[in-house]
Design a protein around this motif. Structure first.
Motif, PDB file in Angstrom:
ATOM      1  N   ASP A 214       0.815  -1.219   0.000  1.00 50.43           N
ATOM      2  CA  ASP A 214       0.000   0.000   0.000  1.00 50.43           C
ATOM      3  C   ASP A 214       0.844   1.263   0.000  1.00 50.43           C
ATOM      4  OD1 ASP A 214       0.991  -0.079   2.562  1.00 50.43           O
ATOM      5  OD2 ASP A 214      -0.962  -0.212   3.556  1.00 50.43           O
ATOM      6  N   LYS A 215       2.170   1.120   0.118  1.00 51.75           N
ATOM      7  CA  LYS A 215       3.063   2.274   0.070  1.00 51.75           C
ATOM      8  C   LYS A 215       3.722   2.419  -1.305  1.00 51.75           C
ATOM      9  CE  LYS A 215       4.089   2.134   5.028  1.00 51.75           C
ATOM     10  NZ  LYS A 215       5.135   1.999   6.078  1.00 51.75           N
ATOM     11  N   ASN A 216       3.178   1.725  -2.288  1.00 56.46           N
ATOM     12  CA  ASN A 216       3.720   1.823  -3.641  1.00 56.46           C
ATOM     13  C   ASN A 216       3.799   3.287  -4.077  1.00 56.46           C
ATOM     14  OD1 ASN A 216       4.467   0.936  -6.325  1.00 56.46           O
ATOM     15  ND2 ASN A 216       2.383   1.452  -6.943  1.00 56.46           N
ATOM     16  N   ASP A 217       4.970   3.710  -4.512  1.00 49.38           N
ATOM     17  CA  ASP A 217       5.207   5.125  -4.808  1.00 49.38           C
ATOM     18  C   ASP A 217       5.191   5.437  -6.294  1.00 49.38           C
ATOM     19  OD1 ASP A 217       7.474   3.777  -5.470  1.00 49.38           O
ATOM     20  OD2 ASP A 217       8.876   5.172  -4.537  1.00 49.38           O
ATOM     21  N   VAL A 218       4.553   4.571  -7.069  1.00 48.27           N
ATOM     22  CA  VAL A 218       4.474   4.764  -8.513  1.00 48.27           C
ATOM     23  C   VAL A 218       3.035   4.521  -8.964  1.00 48.27           C
ATOM     24  CG1 VAL A 218       5.149   3.794 -10.753  1.00 48.27           C
ATOM     25  CG2 VAL A 218       6.882   4.164  -8.991  1.00 48.27           C
ATOM     26  N   ILE A 219       2.504   5.394  -9.807  1.00 49.51           N
ATOM     27  CA  ILE A 219       1.203   5.122 -10.410  1.00 49.51           C
ATOM     28  C   ILE A 219       1.349   5.125 -11.928  1.00 49.51           C
ATOM     29  CG2 ILE A 219       0.030   6.291  -8.492  1.00 49.51           C
ATOM     30  CD1 ILE A 219      -0.887   8.397 -10.671  1.00 49.51           C
ATOM     31  N   ILE A 220       0.346   4.552 -12.579  1.00 50.33           N
ATOM     32  CA  ILE A 220       0.301   4.560 -14.032  1.00 50.33           C
ATOM     33  C   ILE A 220      -0.527   5.746 -14.506  1.00 50.33           C
ATOM     34  CG2 ILE A 220      -0.599   3.370 -16.071  1.00 50.33           C
ATOM     35  CD1 ILE A 220       1.969   2.144 -14.979  1.00 50.33           C
ATOM     36  N   ILE A 221       0.083   6.567 -15.345  1.00 51.38           N
ATOM     37  CA  ILE A 221      -0.629   7.647 -16.013  1.00 51.38           C
ATOM     38  C   ILE A 221      -0.829   7.213 -17.467  1.00 51.38           C
ATOM     39  CG2 ILE A 221      -0.534  10.044 -16.776  1.00 51.38           C
ATOM     40  CD1 ILE A 221       0.988  10.712 -14.268  1.00 51.38           C
ATOM     41  N   PRO A 222      -2.073   7.138 -17.922  1.00 50.92           N
ATOM     42  CA  PRO A 222      -2.326   6.655 -19.285  1.00 50.92           C
ATOM     43  C   PRO A 222      -2.180   7.766 -20.319  1.00 50.92           C
ATOM     44  CG  PRO A 222      -4.412   7.018 -18.146  1.00 50.92           C
ATOM     45  CD  PRO A 222      -3.320   7.355 -17.157  1.00 50.92           C
ATOM     46  N   PHE A 223      -1.395   7.501 -21.339  1.00 52.98           N
ATOM     47  CA  PHE A 223      -1.250   8.427 -22.458  1.00 52.98           C
ATOM     48  C   PHE A 223      -1.763   7.754 -23.732  1.00 52.98           C
ATOM     49  CE2 PHE A 223       1.815  10.238 -19.519  1.00 52.98           C
ATOM     50  CZ  PHE A 223       1.643  11.604 -19.696  1.00 52.98           C
ATOM     51  N   ARG A 224      -2.729   8.390 -24.347  1.00 53.67           N
ATOM     52  CA  ARG A 224      -3.290   7.831 -25.574  1.00 53.67           C
ATOM     53  C   ARG A 224      -2.469   8.269 -26.777  1.00 53.67           C
ATOM     54  NH1 ARG A 224      -7.701   9.703 -24.993  1.00 53.67           N
ATOM     55  NH2 ARG A 224      -7.592  11.552 -26.331  1.00 53.67           N
ATOM     56  N   GLY A 225      -2.208   7.343 -27.668  1.00 56.35           N
ATOM     57  CA  GLY A 225      -1.551   7.639 -28.934  1.00 56.35           C
ATOM     58  C   GLY A 225      -2.524   7.376 -30.066  1.00 56.35           C
ATOM     59  N   GLU A 226      -2.760   8.380 -30.887  1.00 56.39           N
ATOM     60  CA  GLU A 226      -3.743   8.279 -31.963  1.00 56.39           C
ATOM     61  C   GLU A 226      -3.033   8.242 -33.316  1.00 56.39           C
ATOM     62  OE1 GLU A 226      -6.982  11.051 -29.577  1.00 56.39           O
ATOM     63  OE2 GLU A 226      -5.302  11.926 -30.676  1.00 56.39           O
ATOM     64  N   TYR A 227      -3.570   7.436 -34.213  1.00 54.52           N
ATOM     65  CA  TYR A 227      -2.963   7.247 -35.527  1.00 54.52           C
ATOM     66  C   TYR A 227      -3.935   7.646 -36.637  1.00 54.52           C
ATOM     67  CZ  TYR A 227       0.590   4.258 -33.321  1.00 54.52           C
ATOM     68  OH  TYR A 227       1.610   3.774 -32.542  1.00 54.52           O
ATOM     69  N   TYR A 228      -3.360   8.096 -37.726  1.00 53.91           N
ATOM     70  CA  TYR A 228      -4.071   8.136 -39.007  1.00 53.91           C
ATOM     71  C   TYR A 228      -3.462   7.076 -39.898  1.00 53.91           C
ATOM     72  CZ  TYR A 228      -6.509  12.529 -38.023  1.00 53.91           C
ATOM     73  OH  TYR A 228      -7.334  13.486 -37.497  1.00 53.91           O
ATOM     74  N   GLN A 229      -4.206   6.691 -40.926  1.00 54.59           N
ATOM     75  CA  GLN A 229      -3.680   5.811 -41.962  1.00 54.59           C
ATOM     76  C   GLN A 229      -3.647   6.561 -43.287  1.00 54.59           C
ATOM     77  OE1 GLN A 229      -5.612   2.031 -42.396  1.00 54.59           O
ATOM     78  NE2 GLN A 229      -4.761   1.205 -40.499  1.00 54.59           N
TER      79      GLN A 229
END
Length: 394
Positions: A214-229
């Motif tokens: 419960d003292k974990n000092d790291v979180i995940i921040i989500p970054f979206r990557g968007e593509y065109y074709q």
């Protein structure tokens, strides 16, 4: 049944860890628990499909070491089991003289990491490879390739089951507790007992880690990557892979062009904050996950450090014209009308309390529990190497 090893997550890292564990010790009872209905539903199945060479990574880092070993393991595995891949090479292009010194730093890292046959290319030389690309100088990286990562994931799953492994889908882990006789893993459906636990939970690695620390000092921040074709009739503009010189002040590679294994050509990705961990669209939103990001002390420091650059990424997300302008630095001929919406992915980026975005792979062990807290790109390329490393820790 009591298991010897339970692995949380059926992305490429989790699958490879399970597979390598049984290869090394076929007598083990190994179970994978996956909250989705199949393998590779998130980062492993929503990426650019590139086999990375290891040219960008700090020499001696886990990324550098596992990428080189993973690259070779991946090629050998693909040859043996018929996974579609193509070592087509790529060029990294400096679009101005200001970027040439940065390009030289990348070349030096590649040499230190053991890459062979790297070449500096003049404008005339790189235009022989990519005639429609523009810039002042480039590096040719022959080791880079493209691959069918979902196909790879399915083959590893198949081999794991053939070795006697078990995998349960739609089993989301809700709790972990250590007892005298082992580790209890709770899901919405059942409880399981195991001697050792390995979490390879990707976007939810912080959530699983906190179940045992419960003292974990790291979180995940989500970054979206968007593509065109690129439209089919415009695919001729790109032969293989064209990358920019990455901005050293921003922890992402920048928009680039990638020929996919199916022949299509993707352009992107940008990198914008996602409002939920599995937020593949701009409007995807989950209040609790967004608040977890916004209230994290490190996030405010990220905003202070990268805010201006981040706003530019958001602008490119909302404006096709701005996205096209970024692409035109490498490919001046490209027009808005040449692009159609492509897919998107969400990168699980670990961030500590001080606002540092963890650049390297991060694997922590506490007794009989191992957490993979950070495994961004090139984790897909490196999956067999990472799996072997973790299975040896077992």
């Amino acid at each position: 049944m009591k298991y010897d090893v339970i692995i949380v997550g059926a992305g490429l890292v989790g699958l490879a860890t399970a597979y390598e564990s049984l290869k090394q010790n076929p007598a083990l009872k190994v179970l994978i628990l996956e909250k989705e209905d199949d393998v590779a539903k998130h980062q492993s199945g929503h990426n650019s499909g590139v086999i990375h060479s290891g040219i960008y990574y700090k020499p001696g880092s886990l990324k550098a070491e596992n990428c080189i070993e993973g690259y070779n393991s991946l090629i050998n595995f693909s040859k043996e089991y018929g996974i579609k891949y193509d070592i087509c090479g790529k060029i990294i292009v400096a679009t101005s003289q200001d970027e040439v010194s940065l390009l030289e730093n990348i070349y030096d890292r590649g040499i230190q990491n053991g890459l062979q046959n790297l070449e500096y290319l003049s404008r005339q030389e790189f235009k022989e490879i990519e005639p429609h690309c523009e810039g002042v100088r480039a590096i040719k990286v022959p080791q880079t390739g493209i691959i069918d990562y979902p196909g790879l994931a399915n083959k590893i799953k198949e081999l794991f089951i053939e070795l006697g492994g078990n995998i349960l889908f739609s089993y989301e882990v809700t709790g972990i507790s250590e007892r005298n006789d082992g580790i209890t893993v709770t899901t919405f459906k059942n409880e399981f007992l195991t001697e050792k636990l390995i979490s390879c939970a990707g976007l939810y690695s912080d959530k699983i880690t906190k179940m045992t620390n419960d003292k974990n000092d790291v979180i995940i921040i989500p970054f979206r990557g968007e593509y065109y074709q690129l439209k089919d009739e415009k695919r001729y503009l790109v032969n293989n892979l064209i990358y920019p010189v990455p901005d050293p002040k921003f922890p992402f590679l920048g928009v680039h062009f990638t020929r996919m294994i199916n022949g299509s050509v993707e352009a992107g990705p940008n990198a914008v904050l996602a409002f939920r961990k599995e937020g593949y669209n701009f409007t995807d939103f989950k209040f609790s996950e967004l608040m977890n990001t916004l209230t994290w002390p490190g996030f405010r420091k990220i905003v202070a450090k990268y805010g201006k650059t981040g706003l530019g990424e958001v602008h490119r997300s909302l404006s096709k014209s701005a996205f096209t302008n970024a692409l035109q630095k490498l490919l001046p001929e490209i027009q808005e009308t040449d692009l159609v919406p492509g897919g998107s992915g969400v990168r699980a980026q670990a961030c500590d309390r001080d606002g540092a975005l963890l650049d390297d792979f991060d694997i922590v062990r506490n007794g009989n529990v191992i957490h993979v807290r950070n495994a961004p790109s090139p984790a897909a390329t490196s999956c067999l190497s990472i799996g072997k490393t973790i299975s040896e820790l077992i």
